[in-house]
Design a protein around this motif. Sequence first.
Motif, short mmCIF file in Angstrom:
data_model
loop_
_atom_site.label_atom_id
_atom_site.label_comp_id
_atom_site.label_asym_id
_atom_site.label_seq_id
_atom_site.Cartn_x
_atom_site.Cartn_y
_atom_site.Cartn_z
N THR A 154 84.49 110.11 -23.00
CA THR A 154 83.30 110.42 -22.21
C THR A 154 83.49 111.73 -21.48
O THR A 154 84.20 111.81 -20.47
CB THR A 154 83.00 109.30 -21.21
N ILE A 155 82.84 112.78 -21.97
CA ILE A 155 82.94 114.10 -21.35
C ILE A 155 81.87 114.27 -20.27
O ILE A 155 81.96 115.14 -19.41
CB ILE A 155 82.88 115.20 -22.44
N HIS A 196 84.62 120.08 -25.39
CA HIS A 196 83.77 119.99 -26.58
C HIS A 196 84.23 120.97 -27.65
O HIS A 196 84.31 120.62 -28.83
CB HIS A 196 82.31 120.25 -26.21
N GLN A 197 84.52 122.19 -27.24
CA GLN A 197 84.96 123.20 -28.21
C GLN A 197 86.25 122.78 -28.90
O GLN A 197 86.41 122.96 -30.11
CB GLN A 197 85.15 124.54 -27.51
N THR A 198 87.16 122.21 -28.14
CA THR A 198 88.45 121.78 -28.71
C THR A 198 88.25 120.72 -29.78
O THR A 198 88.80 120.82 -30.89
CB THR A 198 89.36 121.24 -27.60
N PHE A 199 87.48 119.70 -29.46
CA PHE A 199 87.27 118.62 -30.44
C PHE A 199 86.48 119.10 -31.65
O PHE A 199 86.71 118.63 -32.76
CB PHE A 199 86.58 117.43 -29.78
N ARG A 200 85.59 120.04 -31.44
CA ARG A 200 84.83 120.58 -32.57
C ARG A 200 85.73 121.35 -33.54
O ARG A 200 85.44 121.44 -34.73
CB ARG A 200 83.71 121.51 -32.08
N GLU A 201 86.82 121.90 -33.00
CA GLU A 201 87.77 122.62 -33.85
C GLU A 201 88.67 121.67 -34.64
O GLU A 201 89.23 122.06 -35.66
CB GLU A 201 88.62 123.55 -33.00
N PRO A 204 85.93 117.38 -38.38
CA PRO A 204 84.85 117.92 -39.20
C PRO A 204 83.48 117.57 -38.61
O PRO A 204 83.27 116.47 -38.10
CB PRO A 204 85.05 117.22 -40.55
N GLN A 205 82.56 118.51 -38.69
CA GLN A 205 81.27 118.35 -38.02
C GLN A 205 80.52 117.09 -38.44
O GLN A 205 79.90 116.41 -37.61
CB GLN A 205 80.39 119.57 -38.27
N ARG A 206 80.56 116.74 -39.72
CA ARG A 206 79.80 115.58 -40.18
C ARG A 206 80.39 114.27 -39.69
O ARG A 206 79.77 113.21 -39.86
CB ARG A 206 79.67 115.57 -41.70
N GLN A 207 81.57 114.32 -39.10
CA GLN A 207 82.20 113.09 -38.61
C GLN A 207 82.32 113.05 -37.10
O GLN A 207 82.83 112.07 -36.55
CB GLN A 207 83.58 112.93 -39.25
N LEU A 208 81.84 114.07 -36.42
CA LEU A 208 82.00 114.15 -34.97
C LEU A 208 80.73 113.71 -34.25
O LEU A 208 79.63 114.19 -34.54
CB LEU A 208 82.32 115.59 -34.56
N GLN A 209 80.88 112.77 -33.31
CA GLN A 209 79.79 112.33 -32.45
C GLN A 209 80.30 112.24 -31.02
O GLN A 209 81.46 111.89 -30.79
CB GLN A 209 79.27 110.96 -32.88
N PRO A 210 79.46 112.55 -30.03
CA PRO A 210 79.86 112.30 -28.64
C PRO A 210 79.93 110.81 -28.33
O PRO A 210 79.90 109.97 -29.22
CB PRO A 210 78.76 113.01 -27.84
N VAL A 252 76.89 124.37 -26.60
CA VAL A 252 78.12 124.44 -27.39
C VAL A 252 77.82 124.04 -28.84
O VAL A 252 78.45 124.51 -29.78
CB VAL A 252 79.21 123.52 -26.80
N TYR A 253 76.84 123.16 -28.99
CA TYR A 253 76.43 122.68 -30.31
C TYR A 253 75.24 123.50 -30.79
O TYR A 253 74.29 123.73 -30.03
CB TYR A 253 76.07 121.19 -30.24
N GLU A 254 75.28 123.91 -32.04
CA GLU A 254 74.24 124.81 -32.56
C GLU A 254 72.85 124.20 -32.51
O GLU A 254 71.85 124.92 -32.46
CB GLU A 254 74.57 125.23 -33.99
N ASN A 255 72.74 122.88 -32.49
CA ASN A 255 71.44 122.22 -32.47
C ASN A 255 71.05 121.68 -31.10
O ASN A 255 70.04 120.99 -30.98
CB ASN A 255 71.42 121.08 -33.49
N GLY A 256 71.85 121.96 -30.05
CA GLY A 256 71.57 121.37 -28.75
C GLY A 256 72.00 119.92 -28.72
O GLY A 256 73.03 119.57 -29.29
#
Length: 338
Positions: A154-155, A196-201, A204-210, A252-256
């Motif tokens: 939980t960020i 958020h930036q760290t976890f995004r790195e 993989p984007q298709r498997q990442l959810q908050p 941080v996310y390209e789609n908001g």
Amino acid sequence: MNHRLNDKNLIAKRDQWFSTLEDLYHGRYSEPRVFVVDGVLSVGRSDPYREPEQWVNECLADIANGKADAILSDTKFRPVCVEYGIYGVHYVDRILGANVYWKDGQWYNDYLTTPIGELEFPDLEHNETFQLSVRAAKRFAEVGGEFPIFGLPTIASALNIAVNLYGQEILMEMLEDPDNARKDLETINRLLVKLHQTFREIIPQRQLQPVVSWERTQPPGYGQICGCTTQLLSGDLYREMIADLDAEVLSVYENGGMIHLCGSHAQHIPTFRDMPELKSVQLHDRAAEDLQLYFEGLREDQLIYLVPCKGMTIEKALAITGGKRLVVIAHVDGELRV
């Protein structure tokens, strides 16, 4: 296990649901399309605070040994998730030096004793809590295959964390010395962006959810903030002191992304409407009762994720929305009809 975590049929079904959800976000349905999310959370038996890698291994085995098939539903999106939710809503508090402890079935924290305005950015390289979560994320990326979803700790949001750290004192400081309060709010927000930036790195984007990945599921490339404490602010104070910080995290996310709401937050609807980064709101508990205000007050391209409750049933929600712009988080049988 590796075969199941990379099963092409499972991945294709997940991505089919993601595509349908993306169409909903982009208004591509000429007729109302009620979308239902009812995901599955995997379980690990090891201590995630001592053995994060082993805990992740066990969650993945739990998925491979049966839970993966939940995605095959044709009536609702059932994402299958690993969520490393250490310290609950106090994950960031602990990174920032608060004493966090377990009592009566949940996590709590003690307020900081340092004066407001003197909060320091943490040394993440040597921060135990942060490094635990990085270890879990890296393990998932190494052995998790391409199918499961990874949910973040939980960020939250700058205001949520500041209230956790200082209680009502931060609210008073925002009124009496806003420049000083802003110092700590900006420090917190800089940390949230970094997390958020760290976890995004790593993931993989298709498997990442908050957070609450199995229910508040969005298409890939969308973030999330927790707006619980905004109910404590007037519309003017949120707009002047907090809204730009929330927008910065979502950007941080390209789609908001999404803001989670669970209280009386309707005073902020005009500000939410004017935030281009805000693509959806998630209404839970008391907030769900204000569905009509959000439906009528938000932009046409902002979705509403609804957790039905006694004060806002599915039937009432459908009567208000006609099924438009609505994602229902619920355990329902069959397909909802408008």
